[in-house]
Design a protein around this motif. Structure first.
Motif, PDB file in Angstrom:
ATOM      1  N   UNK A   6     -24.977  81.742  33.505  1.00 49.13           N
ATOM      2  CA  UNK A   6     -25.683  80.470  33.509  1.00 49.13           C
ATOM      3  C   UNK A   6     -26.985  80.758  34.247  1.00 49.13           C
ATOM      4  N   UNK A   7     -28.089  80.596  33.545  1.00 47.02           N
ATOM      5  CA  UNK A   7     -29.396  80.858  34.140  1.00 47.02           C
ATOM      6  C   UNK A   7     -30.095  79.516  34.342  1.00 47.02           C
ATOM      7  N   UNK A   8     -30.568  79.307  35.563  1.00 47.66           N
ATOM      8  CA  UNK A   8     -31.170  78.024  35.935  1.00 47.66           C
ATOM      9  C   UNK A   8     -32.586  78.271  36.449  1.00 47.66           C
ATOM     10  N   UNK A   9     -33.534  77.547  35.900  1.00 47.51           N
ATOM     11  CA  UNK A   9     -34.922  77.629  36.341  1.00 47.51           C
ATOM     12  C   UNK A   9     -35.418  76.233  36.686  1.00 47.51           C
ATOM     13  N   UNK A  10     -36.280  76.159  37.684  1.00 44.94           N
ATOM     14  CA  UNK A  10     -36.864  74.891  38.102  1.00 44.94           C
ATOM     15  C   UNK A  10     -38.358  74.921  37.779  1.00 44.94           C
ATOM     16  N   UNK A  11     -38.845  73.820  37.199  1.00 51.08           N
ATOM     17  CA  UNK A  11     -40.250  73.680  36.820  1.00 51.08           C
ATOM     18  C   UNK A  11     -40.851  72.466  37.516  1.00 51.08           C
ATOM     19  N   UNK A  87     -25.107  89.453  26.591  1.00 54.90           N
ATOM     20  CA  UNK A  87     -26.067  90.087  25.677  1.00 54.90           C
ATOM     21  C   UNK A  87     -27.358  89.287  25.569  1.00 54.90           C
ATOM     22  N   UNK A  88     -27.303  87.988  25.770  1.00 51.30           N
ATOM     23  CA  UNK A  88     -28.494  87.139  25.674  1.00 51.30           C
ATOM     24  C   UNK A  88     -29.256  87.024  26.994  1.00 51.30           C
ATOM     25  N   UNK A  89     -28.656  87.501  28.076  1.00 46.68           N
ATOM     26  CA  UNK A  89     -29.226  87.328  29.406  1.00 46.68           C
ATOM     27  C   UNK A  89     -30.640  87.883  29.522  1.00 46.68           C
ATOM     28  N   UNK A  95     -37.891  85.151  28.639  1.00 44.11           N
ATOM     29  CA  UNK A  95     -38.575  83.906  28.253  1.00 44.11           C
ATOM     30  C   UNK A  95     -38.955  83.099  29.487  1.00 44.11           C
ATOM     31  N   UNK A  96     -38.029  82.983  30.433  1.00 42.75           N
ATOM     32  CA  UNK A  96     -38.307  82.205  31.643  1.00 42.75           C
ATOM     33  C   UNK A  96     -39.375  82.887  32.501  1.00 42.75           C
ATOM     34  N   UNK A  97     -39.345  84.206  32.601  1.00 40.34           N
ATOM     35  CA  UNK A  97     -40.367  84.920  33.383  1.00 40.34           C
ATOM     36  C   UNK A  97     -41.763  84.721  32.798  1.00 40.34           C
ATOM     37  N   UNK A  98     -41.866  84.575  31.479  1.00 48.57           N
ATOM     38  CA  UNK A  98     -43.178  84.341  30.845  1.00 48.57           C
ATOM     39  C   UNK A  98     -43.676  82.918  31.097  1.00 48.57           C
ATOM     40  N   UNK A 105     -32.568  81.492  38.891  1.00 48.66           N
ATOM     41  CA  UNK A 105     -31.326  82.035  39.450  1.00 48.66           C
ATOM     42  C   UNK A 105     -30.340  82.263  38.324  1.00 48.66           C
ATOM     43  N   UNK A 106     -29.520  83.294  38.485  1.00 49.71           N
ATOM     44  CA  UNK A 106     -28.501  83.623  37.492  1.00 49.71           C
ATOM     45  C   UNK A 106     -27.135  83.571  38.160  1.00 49.71           C
ATOM     46  N   UNK A 107     -26.194  82.951  37.470  1.00 49.18           N
ATOM     47  CA  UNK A 107     -24.830  82.817  37.978  1.00 49.18           C
ATOM     48  C   UNK A 107     -23.853  83.279  36.897  1.00 49.18           C
ATOM     49  N   UNK A 108     -22.697  83.772  37.321  1.00 48.06           N
ATOM     50  CA  UNK A 108     -21.682  84.138  36.343  1.00 48.06           C
ATOM     51  C   UNK A 108     -21.052  82.868  35.793  1.00 48.06           C
ATOM     52  N   UNK A 109     -20.968  82.792  34.470  1.00 43.95           N
ATOM     53  CA  UNK A 109     -20.436  81.608  33.797  1.00 43.95           C
ATOM     54  C   UNK A 109     -18.914  81.603  33.830  1.00 43.95           C
ATOM     55  N   UNK A 110     -18.351  80.413  33.803  1.00 41.39           N
ATOM     56  CA  UNK A 110     -16.900  80.258  33.654  1.00 41.39           C
ATOM     57  C   UNK A 110     -16.527  80.249  32.178  1.00 41.39           C
ATOM     58  N   UNK A 111     -17.531  80.096  31.324  1.00 43.51           N
ATOM     59  CA  UNK A 111     -17.313  80.045  29.884  1.00 43.51           C
ATOM     60  C   UNK A 111     -17.225  81.462  29.331  1.00 43.51           C
ATOM     61  N   UNK A 112     -16.304  81.688  28.424  1.00 44.86           N
ATOM     62  CA  UNK A 112     -16.163  83.004  27.803  1.00 44.86           C
ATOM     63  C   UNK A 112     -16.884  83.003  26.459  1.00 44.86           C
TER      64      UNK A 112
END
Length: 117
Positions: A6-11, A87-89, A95-98, A105-112
Motif C-alpha cells: 500500500x503506497x500512500x502519498x500526500x499532496x 510487481x507494480x510497486x 509515477x509518484x516520484x515524478x 510511504x510504502x507499507x506491506x499490504x494485508x491483501x494478497x
C-alpha cells in the motif's frame, strides 16, 4: 500470491494530486487500485481511528502512519492511496516520484495478489 504494498502519498493541492492520478490513467494502471481522500470530517472512536483510519488499518497500515494521513486529509491536503502488487510497486513509486508529492510511504499490504506464472 504475494502480499503487495500500500503506497500512500500526500499532496498539497488538488492540481498536484490530479496530475498524479492522470499519470496513472495514461500508464494504463488499474484505476480500481487508486484512491484519493481529502477534507474528511469524522468522529473518532475510542481507539482514535476515524473511518479512513479503520479502512487503512485493515490494509495493513500501522496506526502511527494512519494518524498522519488522517491529519493531512482533515487539513485539506490530498492523500493518494495505491494498493498494488509487489510487481507494480516500482511503477507506482516512479509515477509518484515524478509528481510533486509532499511525502511518500510504502507499507506491506494485508491483501494478497495473484502472481503470474
Amino acid at each position: 500470491m504475494d502480499r503487495g504494498s500500500v503506497i500512500v502519498a500526500i499532496y498539497q493541492t488538488q492540481a498536484e494530486v490530479e496530475s498524479a492520478y492522470a499519470e496513472f490513467q495514461v500508464s494504463d494502471f488499474d484505476m480500481s487500485k487508486v484512491s484519493i481522500i481529502s477534507g474528511i470530517k469524522s468522529v473518532f472512536p475510542s481507539d482514535g481511528l476515524g473511518l479512513l483510519g479503520v479502512g487503512l488499518h485493515s490494509l495493513g497500515i500501522p496506526k502511527a502512519s494512519i494518524s498522519r494521513y488522517e491529519a493531512a486529509a482533515k487539513n485539506d491536503k490530498f492523500v493518494l492511496i495505491v494498493n498494488c502488487s509487489m510487481q507494480e510497486t516500482s511503477q507506482v513509486r516512479e509515477i509518484i516520484h515524478r509528481s510533486s508529492a509532499e511525502s511518500l510511504e510504502q507499507h506491506q499490504s494485508m491483501r494478497k495478489f495473484m502472481t503470474p506464472n
